[in-house]
Design a protein around this motif. Structure first.
Motif, PDB file in Angstrom:
ATOM      1  N   ILE A 137       0.863  -1.165   0.000  1.00 30.85           N
ATOM      2  CA  ILE A 137       0.000   0.000   0.000  1.00 30.85           C
ATOM      3  C   ILE A 137       0.901   1.217   0.000  1.00 30.85           C
ATOM      4  N   GLN A 138       0.564   2.174  -0.814  1.00 26.20           N
ATOM      5  CA  GLN A 138       1.337   3.408  -0.850  1.00 26.20           C
ATOM      6  C   GLN A 138       0.380   4.587  -0.995  1.00 26.20           C
ATOM      7  N   ALA A 139       0.617   5.612  -0.202  1.00 17.07           N
ATOM      8  CA  ALA A 139      -0.159   6.851  -0.299  1.00 17.07           C
ATOM      9  C   ALA A 139       0.824   8.005  -0.375  1.00 17.07           C
ATOM     10  N   GLU A 140       0.520   8.944  -1.258  1.00 14.18           N
ATOM     11  CA  GLU A 140       1.402  10.094  -1.440  1.00 14.18           C
ATOM     12  C   GLU A 140       0.619  11.386  -1.275  1.00 14.18           C
ATOM     13  N   TYR A 141       1.252  12.334  -0.643  1.00  9.43           N
ATOM     14  CA  TYR A 141       0.706  13.683  -0.474  1.00  9.43           C
ATOM     15  C   TYR A 141       1.716  14.618  -1.130  1.00  9.43           C
ATOM     16  N   PRO A 142       1.306  15.378  -2.146  1.00  2.67           N
ATOM     17  CA  PRO A 142       2.263  16.187  -2.897  1.00  2.67           C
ATOM     18  C   PRO A 142       2.742  17.442  -2.182  1.00  2.67           C
ATOM     19  N   GLY A 143       2.039  17.824  -1.114  1.00  3.54           N
ATOM     20  CA  GLY A 143       2.334  19.083  -0.448  1.00  3.54           C
ATOM     21  C   GLY A 143       1.502  20.192  -1.065  1.00  3.54           C
ATOM     22  N   VAL A 144       0.949  21.031  -0.223  1.00  2.47           N
ATOM     23  CA  VAL A 144       0.118  22.136  -0.679  1.00  2.47           C
ATOM     24  C   VAL A 144       0.499  23.369   0.123  1.00  2.47           C
ATOM     25  N   SER A 145       0.821  24.459  -0.558  1.00  2.00           N
ATOM     26  CA  SER A 145       1.200  25.678   0.161  1.00  2.00           C
ATOM     27  C   SER A 145      -0.045  26.437   0.605  1.00  2.00           C
ATOM     28  N   GLY A 146       0.117  27.214   1.645  1.00  2.00           N
ATOM     29  CA  GLY A 146      -0.958  28.058   2.134  1.00  2.00           C
ATOM     30  C   GLY A 146      -1.885  27.409   3.145  1.00  2.00           C
ATOM     31  N   LEU A 147      -1.642  26.169   3.489  1.00  2.00           N
ATOM     32  CA  LEU A 147      -2.472  25.493   4.479  1.00  2.00           C
ATOM     33  C   LEU A 147      -1.756  25.451   5.832  1.00  2.00           C
ATOM     34  N   SER A 148      -2.513  25.236   6.888  1.00  3.05           N
ATOM     35  CA  SER A 148      -1.902  25.105   8.215  1.00  3.05           C
ATOM     36  C   SER A 148      -1.217  23.744   8.333  1.00  3.05           C
ATOM     37  N   ASP A 149      -0.440  23.564   9.370  1.00  4.91           N
ATOM     38  CA  ASP A 149       0.275  22.306   9.595  1.00  4.91           C
ATOM     39  C   ASP A 149      -0.681  21.119   9.606  1.00  4.91           C
ATOM     40  N   MET A 150      -0.167  19.984   9.189  1.00  2.00           N
ATOM     41  CA  MET A 150      -0.930  18.740   9.238  1.00  2.00           C
ATOM     42  C   MET A 150      -0.722  18.104  10.610  1.00  2.00           C
ATOM     43  N   PRO A 151      -1.758  17.572  11.235  1.00  2.00           N
ATOM     44  CA  PRO A 151      -1.541  16.856  12.494  1.00  2.00           C
ATOM     45  C   PRO A 151      -0.889  15.493  12.250  1.00  2.00           C
ATOM     46  N   VAL A 152      -1.246  14.852  11.134  1.00  2.00           N
ATOM     47  CA  VAL A 152      -0.725  13.516  10.827  1.00  2.00           C
ATOM     48  C   VAL A 152      -0.954  13.230   9.346  1.00  2.00           C
ATOM     49  N   PHE A 153      -0.060  12.444   8.759  1.00  2.00           N
ATOM     50  CA  PHE A 153      -0.300  11.896   7.426  1.00  2.00           C
ATOM     51  C   PHE A 153      -0.306  10.388   7.597  1.00  2.00           C
ATOM     52  N   ALA A 154      -1.508   9.797   7.528  1.00  2.00           N
ATOM     53  CA  ALA A 154      -1.661   8.390   7.881  1.00  2.00           C
ATOM     54  C   ALA A 154      -2.830   7.762   7.153  1.00  2.00           C
ATOM     55  N   LEU A 155      -2.873   6.449   7.216  1.00  2.00           N
ATOM     56  CA  LEU A 155      -4.019   5.670   6.785  1.00  2.00           C
ATOM     57  C   LEU A 155      -4.593   5.002   8.031  1.00  2.00           C
ATOM     58  N   ASP A 156      -5.900   5.133   8.225  1.00  2.00           N
ATOM     59  CA  ASP A 156      -6.605   4.528   9.357  1.00  2.00           C
ATOM     60  C   ASP A 156      -7.650   3.571   8.805  1.00  2.00           C
TER      61      ASP A 156
END
Length: 171
Positions: A1-20
């Motif tokens: 399993i692979q998940a990618e987040y490209p990054g987005v400018s102008g947003l607040s910090d992410m609490p977590v990058f995860a799969l639940d």
């Protein structure tokens, strides 16, 4: 399993990058090779050590006064989740160690409960595999913010990759 987040400018910090995801509640035993034996986070890992640890889902649930995020482990190379007969799944890191938690309640359940009694009975076992989770912060009891090095800026790309196998196939 692979998940990618490209990054987005102008947003607040992410609490977590995860799969639940939820699994059968009968999967109550887990072991892992990572940092432990107690819960640990990127900014709360000084007392943790790398090793193989065994636990139960309910023992991983911290009964804080107000239900909240708990039970995280960092630096996990693999984790196994089993029922009483030893059936279950094995999660293995693909490239980088991951963070994980295995709990009797979902993050949404914990976020919306004001007290333990509002959580109700366990219906599923919840698994979270994370590329990264923001630090806890709170160097004092007055709500100190998370230090910059433990934040997850939204503009930074993230990837999580891991393998799930049936325990019988993993052997």
């Amino acid at each position: 399993i692979q998940a990618e987040y490209p990054g987005v400018s102008g947003l607040s910090d992410m609490p977590v990058f995860a799969l639940d995801w939820q699994t059968r509640k009968e999967l109550q035993h887990f072991s892992y090779y990572g940092m432990g034996p107690e819960e640990n986070y990127c900014d709360r890992a000084e007392g943790a050590r790398l090793g193989k640890f065994d636990s139960k889902v309910w023992d991983n649930f911290s009964e804080y006064l107000n239900p909240q995020e708990c039970g995280n482990r960092i630096g996990v190379r693999y984790a196994e989740l089993r029922d009483e007969e030893g059936r279950g799944i094995r999660l293995s890191c693909e490239r980088e160690p991951f963070e994980m938690s295995i709990l009797p309640y979902s993050a949404t359940d914990l976020e919306h409960a004001n007290c333990r009694e509002e959580l109700g009975p366990q219906i599923h076992t919840w698994v979270r595999v994370a590329a990264a989770q923001m630090g806890v912060g709170g160097d004092d009891s007055w709500g100190a913010p998370v230090h910059d090095e433990y934040r997850l800026p939204a503009e930074q790309p993230r990837t999580i990759a891991f393998v799930i196998k049936d325990l019988q196939q993993a052997e």
